[in-house]
Design an enzyme around this catalytic site. Structure first.
Site, PDB file in Angstrom:
ATOM      1  N   SER A 278      45.306  37.169  39.018  1.00 11.15           N
ATOM      2  CA  SER A 278      46.388  37.647  39.862  1.00 11.15           C
ATOM      3  C   SER A 278      47.279  36.454  40.208  1.00 11.15           C
ATOM      4  CB  SER A 278      45.783  38.253  41.134  1.00 11.15           C
ATOM      5  OG  SER A 278      46.786  38.509  42.077  1.00 11.15           O
TER       6      SER A 278
ATOM      7  N   LYS B 138      48.177  39.974  36.368  1.00  8.45           N
ATOM      8  CA  LYS B 138      48.738  40.805  37.444  1.00  8.45           C
ATOM      9  C   LYS B 138      49.744  39.959  38.206  1.00  8.45           C
ATOM     10  CE  LYS B 138      46.692  41.960  41.824  1.00  8.45           C
ATOM     11  NZ  LYS B 138      45.542  42.566  42.521  1.00  8.45           N
TER      12      LYS B 138
ATOM     13  N   LYS C 185      52.134  39.512  41.482  1.00  2.00           N
ATOM     14  CA  LYS C 185      52.489  39.951  42.820  1.00  2.00           C
ATOM     15  C   LYS C 185      53.996  40.139  42.839  1.00  2.00           C
ATOM     16  CE  LYS C 185      48.575  39.770  45.036  1.00  2.00           C
ATOM     17  NZ  LYS C 185      48.033  40.985  45.664  1.00  2.00           N
TER      18      LYS C 185
ATOM     19  N   ASP D 257      51.441  44.154  41.595  1.00  2.00           N
ATOM     20  CA  ASP D 257      50.824  44.511  42.879  1.00  2.00           C
ATOM     21  C   ASP D 257      51.831  44.246  43.983  1.00  2.00           C
ATOM     22  OD1 ASP D 257      49.270  44.972  45.092  1.00  2.00           O
ATOM     23  OD2 ASP D 257      47.732  43.472  44.619  1.00  2.00           O
TER      24      ASP D 257
ATOM     25  N   GLU E 284      50.179  48.585  41.510  1.00  2.00           N
ATOM     26  CA  GLU E 284      49.169  48.614  42.575  1.00  2.00           C
ATOM     27  C   GLU E 284      49.832  48.669  43.944  1.00  2.00           C
ATOM     28  OE1 GLU E 284      46.360  45.454  41.983  1.00  2.00           O
ATOM     29  OE2 GLU E 284      45.554  45.570  44.005  1.00  2.00           O
TER      30      GLU E 284
ATOM     31  N   ASP F  73      44.871  50.124  46.485  1.00  2.00           N
ATOM     32  CA  ASP F  73      44.020  49.039  46.960  1.00  2.00           C
ATOM     33  C   ASP F  73      43.859  49.213  48.482  1.00  2.00           C
ATOM     34  OD1 ASP F  73      42.966  46.623  47.832  1.00  2.00           O
ATOM     35  OD2 ASP F  73      44.414  45.334  46.846  1.00  2.00           O
TER      36      ASP F  73
ATOM     37  N   LYS G 270      37.313  46.957  46.109  1.00  2.00           N
ATOM     38  CA  LYS G 270      36.979  45.679  46.747  1.00  2.00           C
ATOM     39  C   LYS G 270      35.870  46.016  47.715  1.00  2.00           C
ATOM     40  CE  LYS G 270      41.491  43.448  46.672  1.00  2.00           C
ATOM     41  NZ  LYS G 270      42.766  43.324  47.401  1.00  2.00           N
TER      42      LYS G 270
ATOM     43  N   GLY H 113      39.939  41.339  44.040  1.00  2.00           N
ATOM     44  CA  GLY H 113      39.484  40.041  44.544  1.00  2.00           C
ATOM     45  C   GLY H 113      40.171  39.705  45.843  1.00  2.00           C
TER      46      GLY H 113
END
Ligand code: SMG
Ligand code: MG
Length: 373
Positions: free
Chosen positions: A136, A162, A164, A189, A214, A239, A263, A291
């Protein structure tokens, strides 16, 4: 079945190799609570995934410390003989606080499995000795800086990238990465940074072949996620919205997502995480292991979970070196093929190194049974 003799809370602080920026803030250091449970059968370790501020969720270190010290730990100590099947009941009267609960529950489960000589992975029914890993990437200062980071992680072998994202730079950044790497598994995400009126942003990403988007919208808004998902070909993944198996069932029934990020720390521990895994598997919904920039303690547990059969997508289970120069445990390493070994020793399979604890622990407290107990 064991009796808990003592519960030790330790606050640890480790520098990150590079700051991690999300749509809600930047983190330059890892600060978290470790829980060490001592039972009459041995000891076990758990890691709390809360951070300094209540930004990813309502939980934060100082609050989690109080909840653990004043409510959860005394409840577990008072419960007397407990086993992995009954440990959650001892917390039942305490609402919320899943991250604090997870840390203590996971430490207890670790102690039980260590005493029994069983690895967490085999106890969970994990089927793979190695798992596929993704990475990520925080919001970078520029497109060029982002592309350089992506290149670096791909060269290390990571199998899914991934990104952000946040409003303003999103489409430009994702397009640039996709143009440079037409065939990689790529996801984004948003950490809940968007509103339903931003649907155009996600429509503009439809032709970028994203594996998933996400948590685009507010964490409490399953209905708006369902509306957005109905209007997008790209799969949504939740998430922050998933705090329990009940949330998961609601999200799936509503069509709020087609993929679930598990998670364990966000859902109250490894037992609830397993229930979510089982539900999603039954319903044919892919899950993957999220994570929280865990130290080796939390990472070991994540790897065991990620090896369960329903975890069909690469997780945010990156190598220790992606986060820390020096982890708390023996470092987890990525193989050049982008996989990582699942610990096979009893319990979570790792223990924090005493010399690292000496350097990283900034606060300690012990909860013991009162003498009449
Ligand atoms: O552990 O590599 C990791 C971080 C993965 O992106 C990651 N986590 O929303 O999924 C998420 C974020 C939450 C962490 S915010 C500090
Ligand atoms: Mg996320």
């Amino acid at each position: 079945m064991s009796r808990v003799r003592a519960i030790e809370l330790l606050l640890v602080e480790l520098p990150l190799v590079r700051p991690f920026r999300t749509s809600f803030g930047e983190m330059a250091e890892k600060r978290c609570i470790l829980v060490r449970v001592e039972t009459d059968g041995g000891e076990g370790w758990g890691e709390c995934v809360a951070d300094t501020r209540p930004d990813f969720s309502g939980e934060f270190n100082d609050g989690a410390w109080l909840v653990l010290r004043d409510f959860l730990a005394p409840a577990l100590v008072r419960a007397g003989d407990v086993d992995v099947g009954s440990v959650e009941e001892s917390f039942a009267a305490i609402r919320g606080n899943p991250m604090a609960k997870a840390a203590l529950l996971d430490a207890f489960v670790d102690a039980e499995l260590r005493a029994d000589g069983t690895s967490l992975a085999s106890w969970l029914g994990a089927e793979r000795p190695r798992v596929e890993c993704g990475v990520s990437i925080g919001i970078a200062p520029s497109v060029d800086a982002l592309l350089a980071q992506v290149d670096g992680y791909l060269a290390e072998g990571y199998r899914r990238i991934k990104l952000k994202i946040e409003p303003g730079t999103d489409i430009e950044r994702v397009r640039a990465v996709r143009a440079a790497h037409p065939d990689i598994l790529l996801s984004v995400d948003a950490n809940a940074a968007y509103t339903p009126s931003d649907a155009d942003v996600f429509r503009a990403m439809e032709d970028l072949g994203l594996l998933m988007i996400e948590q685009p919208l507010h964490h409490e808004d399953l209905l708006r996620h369902a509306e957005l998902q109905a209007n997008l070909r790209t799969d949504l993944c939740l998430d922050e919205s998933i705090r329990s198996v009940a949330d998961t069932a609601a999200a799936l029934d509503l069509g709020a997502c087609r993929i679930v990020n598990i998670k364990q720390g966000r859902v109250g521990g490894v037992l609830e995480a397993r229930r979510i895994h089982d539900l999603c598997r039954e319903r044919g919904v892919p899950v993957w292991c999220g994570g929280m920039l865990e130290t080796g303690v939390g990472r070991a547990l994540n790897l065991a979970l990620a090896a369960m059969p329903g975890f069909t997508l690469p997780g945010d289970t990156s190598a220790s070196a992606r986060y820390f120069e020096d982890d708390l445990t023996t470092p987890f390493e990525l193989a050049p093929d982008g996989t990582m070994a699942v610990p096979s020793e009893p319990g979570i399979g790792v223990t924090p190194l005493p010399e690292r604890l000496q350097v990283c622990v900034t606060r300690r407290e012990i909860v013991r049974p009162r003498s009449k107990e």
